[in-house]
Write a protein that holds these residues in place. Structure first.
Motif, short mmCIF file in Angstrom:
data_model
loop_
_atom_site.label_atom_id
_atom_site.label_comp_id
_atom_site.label_asym_id
_atom_site.label_seq_id
_atom_site.Cartn_x
_atom_site.Cartn_y
_atom_site.Cartn_z
N ALA A 192 -3.35 -2.50 -11.57
CA ALA A 192 -2.84 -1.14 -11.71
C ALA A 192 -3.22 -0.53 -13.06
CB ALA A 192 -1.32 -1.14 -11.57
N THR A 193 -3.64 -1.36 -14.00
CA THR A 193 -4.02 -0.84 -15.31
C THR A 193 -5.33 -0.06 -15.26
OG1 THR A 193 -5.02 -2.98 -15.77
CG2 THR A 193 -2.81 -2.59 -16.63
N HIS A 226 3.57 1.30 -7.57
CA HIS A 226 3.39 2.52 -6.80
C HIS A 226 3.72 2.23 -5.34
CE1 HIS A 226 1.38 4.11 -10.35
NE2 HIS A 226 0.59 3.06 -10.33
N LEU A 227 4.79 2.84 -4.86
CA LEU A 227 5.24 2.65 -3.48
C LEU A 227 5.29 4.03 -2.82
CD1 LEU A 227 6.37 0.94 -1.17
CD2 LEU A 227 8.63 1.10 -2.25
N ILE A 228 4.36 4.28 -1.91
CA ILE A 228 4.19 5.61 -1.31
C ILE A 228 4.26 5.50 0.20
CG2 ILE A 228 2.56 7.51 -1.00
CD1 ILE A 228 1.66 7.03 -3.88
N VAL A 229 5.04 6.38 0.79
CA VAL A 229 5.21 6.43 2.25
C VAL A 229 4.46 7.64 2.77
CG1 VAL A 229 6.89 6.77 4.11
CG2 VAL A 229 7.43 5.23 2.21
N GLY A 268 -1.94 3.21 -14.75
CA GLY A 268 -0.89 2.25 -15.03
C GLY A 268 0.30 2.53 -14.14
N GLU A 269 1.45 2.87 -14.73
CA GLU A 269 2.64 3.21 -13.95
C GLU A 269 2.82 4.72 -13.84
OE1 GLU A 269 6.27 1.08 -14.61
OE2 GLU A 269 5.22 -0.57 -15.57
N PHE A 295 6.51 8.91 -13.95
CA PHE A 295 6.18 7.65 -14.63
C PHE A 295 7.16 6.59 -14.18
CE2 PHE A 295 6.58 4.54 -18.03
CZ PHE A 295 5.24 4.21 -18.27
N GLY A 296 6.64 5.45 -13.72
CA GLY A 296 7.50 4.37 -13.28
C GLY A 296 8.46 4.87 -12.21
N LYS A 297 9.71 4.49 -12.32
CA LYS A 297 10.73 4.95 -11.38
C LYS A 297 11.61 6.02 -12.02
CE LYS A 297 9.14 1.99 -8.50
NZ LYS A 297 8.35 2.43 -7.33
#
Length: 440
Positions: free
Chosen positions: A153-154, A302-305, A411-412, A432-434
């Motif tokens: 992911a970096t 990264h969690l994408i629906v 990254g995130e 960014f992130g969650k």
């Protein structure tokens, strides 16, 4: 963390968003475009003189960091077609042959070859056919380029998404703008060519357009990932798997046993791809599966629906009709949205309504800085005029233009840029992130 900056993103975009502003495909003003007419059945003979390069496209059946699947639609060949690939800076070729499978009730075949054990983040050369066979069946050896996904992911990369394409000039125009962004892949969220499960000619025309135009400025093929829409299925909803006549012959490598699934990119990105009632019911077995799939991937950066019919529509009515019929997306909101919120989904990609839209981050339908944003709404090649945020408070931004979205992952950090067919940047949104969005 690098502060979110619209200006920095536009300057640094690897695909040259700024260049798209001046080099975008010309289009009619969106203000003059009426509601998209319903698609009509396309008649006429199915083309039988296709050669591989006419419909060639790449996709995936499993981890895109180490695999690639090569496919095309064409006549049956007396022998399986040979293929081979090699890293651009290497000399050790991998070889394979294409299996041949039926393409619905036609005399054409889907030709498919999967390569595994590839090097992540690597550019490859692909050759289809060989000289002896080329002479025999009337086409020559073709060479192509593609690249595998990064290992981590970096590594910064970008991809594009949209839906509701069709085969007309605006779909082609959006293809051209999308390819200019040098995406690693394109996600099409249903209603690809509008074949309605009845027109092989339309399904093939969509592939021909994709094969011709979804090639980046460096000559690399752009892999395609999809989920099911109503215009892939005879009747649109509550159908059988066989009613998606021309869809699953192309994409059953990913959707082997169900009409929904996941595609995991190493350990850094997961696409969870859903069927919004076209073959599989939204509740019940699919929702149970979704809870498990999201729980297993909750820790992904990264969690994408993605699904076709939107939970939060921009054109259709979300309210229950007086007749008792469900409003658009109501079943999604009941069965799916609580799971998106529980497991920290970073974004939901929606389609079907033929507009540009972005919602606020939402929890239980209300604006919440820790909620889930919904991006859509499927205007790659089809267009309607959206409702307004004043009437639908969940909407943060809407637009009346053909568009797709550029997703850049650093990254995130995630940037989502709505880019119109004309090349105009309609919207920029980043998280960014969650954590909550920094700007949008």
């Amino acid at each position: 963390m690098t502060p979110f900056s619209r200006r920095t993103f536009l300057r640094s975009s690897a695909g040259g968003l700024a260049s798209a502003l001046v080099a975008g495909h010309s289009s009619h003003s969106a203000e003059n475009v009426d509601v998209a007419p319903p698609p009509r059945r396309v008649g006429g003979p199915v083309p039988m003189t296709l050669v591989p390069q006419d419909t060639l496209f790449l996709t995936w059946q499993r981890d895109p960091t180490t695999t690639i699947t090569v496919q095309w639609v064409g006549p049956e060949t007396p022998e399986p077609t040979p293929l081979r690939i090699v890293p651009r800076d290497g000399d050790l070729w991998k070889t394979g042959t294409a299996e041949q499978k039926p393409f619905g009730p036609t005399d054409l075949k889907v030709h498919r070859c999967e390569f595994t054990g590839l090097q992540p983040g690597t550019e490859y050369m692909l050759q289809v056919g060989k000289n002896a066979l080329a002479y025999q069946i009337g086409w020559r050896t073709e060479s192509y380029r593609f690249r595998t996904m990064p290992a981590k992911a970096t590594d910064t990369f970008q991809w594009v998404s949209g839906g509701d394409c069709g085969t007309g000039p605006h779909a082609i125009g959006t293809n051209i703008v999308a390819a200019k962004q040098e995406p690693y892949f394109a996600f099409i969220g249903g209603d690809l060519g509008y074949d309605n499960g009845t027109s092989a000619k339309t399904a093939i025309q969509f592939l021909q357009n994709y094969a011709k135009h979804m090639v980046d400025p460096k000559g690399r093929l752009i892999p395609m990932v999809t989920c099911l829409g109503n215009h892939e299925v005879r009747g649109g909803y509550k159908g059988k798997r066989s009613d998606a006549t021309y869809y699953f012959p192309l994409f059953d490598g990913l959707y082997k046993d169900t009409t929904y699934g996941t595609l995991d990119f190493g350990d850094y990105l997961s696409l969870v791809l859903l069927d919004s009632g076209h073959v599989s019911p939204i509740g019940g077995e699919q929702s149970d599966w979704l809870a498990t799939a999201l729980a297993e991937r909750e820790g992904r950066p990264h969690l994408i629906v993605a699904n076709h019919v939107p939970a939060y529509p921009s054109f259709r009515d979300p309210a229950t009709a007086k007749t008792g019929a469900l409003g658009t997306g109501e079943a999604n909101r009941i069965h799916w949205c609580p799971l998106f919120e529980k497991y920290g989904v970073d974004a939901v990609l929606e389609h079907h309504d033929h507009t540009f839209k972005r919602t606020h981050p939402l929890k239980d339908g209300l604006r919440d800085k820790y909620g889930v944003p919904y991006l859509g709404d499927g205007s790659w090649g089809q267009l309607r005029k959206p409702g307004t945020p004043e009437k639908r408070p969940y909407l943060a931004s809407v637009g009346h233009a053909y568009h797709m979205t550029v997703h850049r992952l650093e990254g995130e950090q995630r940037y989502h840029v709505a880019l119109e067919e004309s090349g105009r940047v309609a919207d920029v949104y980043g998280t960014f992130g969650k954590r909550p969005a920094k700007r949008g």
